[in-house]
Enzyme design. Structure first.
Site, mmCIF file in Angstrom:
data_model
loop_
_atom_site.group_PDB
_atom_site.id
_atom_site.type_symbol
_atom_site.label_atom_id
_atom_site.label_comp_id
_atom_site.label_asym_id
_atom_site.label_seq_id
_atom_site.Cartn_x
_atom_site.Cartn_y
_atom_site.Cartn_z
ATOM 1 N N ASP A 116 -0.622 31.664 13.078
ATOM 2 C CA ASP A 116 0.463 31.727 13.567
ATOM 3 C C ASP A 116 0.715 32.708 15.719
ATOM 4 O O ASP A 116 -0.273 33.473 15.405
ATOM 5 C CB ASP A 116 1.890 31.996 13.087
ATOM 6 C CG ASP A 116 3.444 31.178 13.446
ATOM 7 O OD1 ASP A 116 3.365 30.901 14.829
ATOM 8 O OD2 ASP A 116 4.004 32.339 12.911
ATOM 9 N N SER A 117 1.523 33.022 16.103
ATOM 10 C CA SER A 117 1.281 33.534 16.814
ATOM 11 C C SER A 117 2.372 34.950 16.740
ATOM 12 O O SER A 117 1.411 36.244 17.366
ATOM 13 C CB SER A 117 3.000 33.656 17.969
ATOM 14 O OG SER A 117 4.312 33.072 17.683
ATOM 15 N N GLY A 146 6.147 29.507 22.598
ATOM 16 C CA GLY A 146 7.221 28.078 23.242
ATOM 17 C C GLY A 146 7.382 28.007 24.821
ATOM 18 O O GLY A 146 7.242 26.763 25.688
ATOM 19 N N CYS A 155 2.392 27.238 12.951
ATOM 20 C CA CYS A 155 3.270 27.514 13.626
ATOM 21 C C CYS A 155 3.874 26.026 14.061
ATOM 22 O O CYS A 155 2.995 25.048 14.996
ATOM 23 C CB CYS A 155 2.522 28.227 14.802
ATOM 24 S SG CYS A 155 3.146 28.484 16.919
ATOM 25 N N ASN A 156 4.771 25.977 14.620
ATOM 26 C CA ASN A 156 5.769 24.428 15.456
ATOM 27 C C ASN A 156 5.374 23.815 16.637
ATOM 28 O O ASN A 156 4.446 23.173 16.808
ATOM 29 C CB ASN A 156 6.555 24.304 14.844
ATOM 30 C CG ASN A 156 7.976 24.228 13.535
ATOM 31 O OD1 ASN A 156 7.662 25.214 12.527
ATOM 32 N ND2 ASN A 156 7.809 22.893 12.747
ATOM 33 N N THR A 157 5.335 24.957 16.948
ATOM 34 C CA THR A 157 4.714 25.008 18.911
ATOM 35 C C THR A 157 3.043 25.063 18.589
ATOM 36 O O THR A 157 2.422 23.864 19.268
ATOM 37 C CB THR A 157 4.464 25.987 19.503
ATOM 38 O OG1 THR A 157 6.313 26.650 19.236
ATOM 39 C CG2 THR A 157 4.752 26.446 21.569
ATOM 40 N N CYS A 189 11.243 25.567 13.047
ATOM 41 C CA CYS A 189 10.349 27.549 13.877
ATOM 42 C C CYS A 189 9.972 28.238 12.437
ATOM 43 O O CYS A 189 10.995 28.349 11.546
ATOM 44 C CB CYS A 189 11.116 28.525 14.535
ATOM 45 S SG CYS A 189 9.856 29.163 15.308
ATOM 46 N N THR A 190 8.742 28.173 11.915
ATOM 47 C CA THR A 190 8.201 29.249 10.561
ATOM 48 C C THR A 190 8.751 30.815 10.391
ATOM 49 O O THR A 190 9.098 30.994 9.431
ATOM 50 C CB THR A 190 7.153 29.218 11.126
ATOM 51 O OG1 THR A 190 6.730 30.121 12.162
ATOM 52 C CG2 THR A 190 6.607 28.297 10.323
ATOM 53 N N HIS A 191 9.098 31.607 11.776
ATOM 54 C CA HIS A 191 10.024 32.035 11.520
ATOM 55 C C HIS A 191 11.046 32.529 11.396
ATOM 56 O O HIS A 191 12.368 33.140 10.879
ATOM 57 C CB HIS A 191 10.422 32.747 13.868
ATOM 58 C CG HIS A 191 8.927 33.842 14.014
ATOM 59 N ND1 HIS A 191 8.046 32.699 14.242
ATOM 60 C CD2 HIS A 191 8.846 35.239 13.981
ATOM 61 C CE1 HIS A 191 6.896 34.045 14.508
ATOM 62 N NE2 HIS A 191 7.391 35.239 14.939
#
Length: 261
Positions: free
Chosen positions: A7-8, A40, A70-72, A177-179
């Site tokens: 992920d980011s 994003g 991560c969705n993005t 968003c995973t966050h």
């Protein structure tokens, strides 16, 4: 067994905790690059370049599978990641849980980053899986960054702003968003109207973790003897679990018995 997640930033914690609950005997590799956040607003090409760098760092540890938590990155970089890593390492992307949310009959709301909200990708998912349901797309500026930095005030402000845009009659909220999964209960409290049935939150972590196990041909075994192995990579460098991660239940689950290697 070794499962890597990328992920980011610390949005990967929810899926990592889900993997640990399903297979406590799996060693985990958590690869991120928080210095490059947020992804994003970046161009698709830039997102892909960053995602490939983070994935390569994880792949060097020879995992059995890689979860793109991560969705993005899943939207923009999944084809490139799969082209480079598969079939040697199965790559599992993250898709917002719009389909199961729409199955509730609606109305539903989708909380996502401003870059994802209204995007062709998200609109396509709505068209394909929620065509007969009333859907409200809710942008959540600043929420992922506030979660990443453990900014309690920032989280409260961003959640309150998004809740104000969420209709009172929604029956389900998709966390796009995973966050956001790390503050799910705060979101639930913010969107729950009085004297109405509980609003259901739909996240992706459990489904992604289960899919990773299916891709490597194994089954959940929550009673397995814990492995506790945890490798944390920040910008490709071995690191301890970030301090901010320990502010969330998922981070504490991983950090309680694990040390960076």
């Amino acid at each position: 067994m070794k499962i890597a997640l990328m992920d980011s930033g610390i949005g990967l914690l929810a899926a990592a905790a889900a993997v640990r609950r399903l297979r406590p005997d799996a060693a985990l590799v958590l690869s991120s690059d928080p210095d490059s956040m947020p992804w994003g607003p970046r161009t698709p090409e830039d997102v892909t370049a960053h995602a490939l760098a983070v994935a390569r760092a994880a792949a060097a540890h020879r995992p059995d599978a890689l979860i793109v938590a991560c969705n993005t990155a899943s939207v923009h970089a999944l084809p490139a990641l799969r082209a480079e890593l598969e079939p040697g390492i199965p790559v599992i992307g993250t898709v917002p849980a719009i389909k199961p949310a729409a199955a509730s009959g609606g109305p539903i709301a989708i909380w996502a980053t401003p870059a994802t909200t209204g995007s062709p990708y998200q609109r396509g998912l709505i068209r394909d899986f929620a065509g007969g349901v009333t859907v409200t797309e809710v942008p959540c500026p600043g929420l992922a960054d506030a979660v990443q930095h453990g900014d309690e005030e920032g989280i409260d402000v961003a959640v309150a702003a998004a809740a104000a845009l969420t209709p009172n009659d929604v029956r389900a909220v998709v966390l796009g968003c995973t966050h956001y999964e790390l503050v799910a209960e705060r979101i639930r409290a913010a969107v729950q109207p009085r004297d109405r049935p509980p609003v259901v939150l739909h996240a992706s972590a459990e489904a992604v973790a289960a899919q990773a196990l299916r891709r490597i041909g194994t089954q959940p075994a929550p009673a397995a003897t814990p492995d506790h192995g945890l490798t944390v990579l920040l910008g490709g460098r071995d690191s301890p679990l970030p301090r901010q991660a320990l502010g969330y239940a998922e981070g504490r689950l991983l950090g309680a018995v694990s040390t960076a290697r």
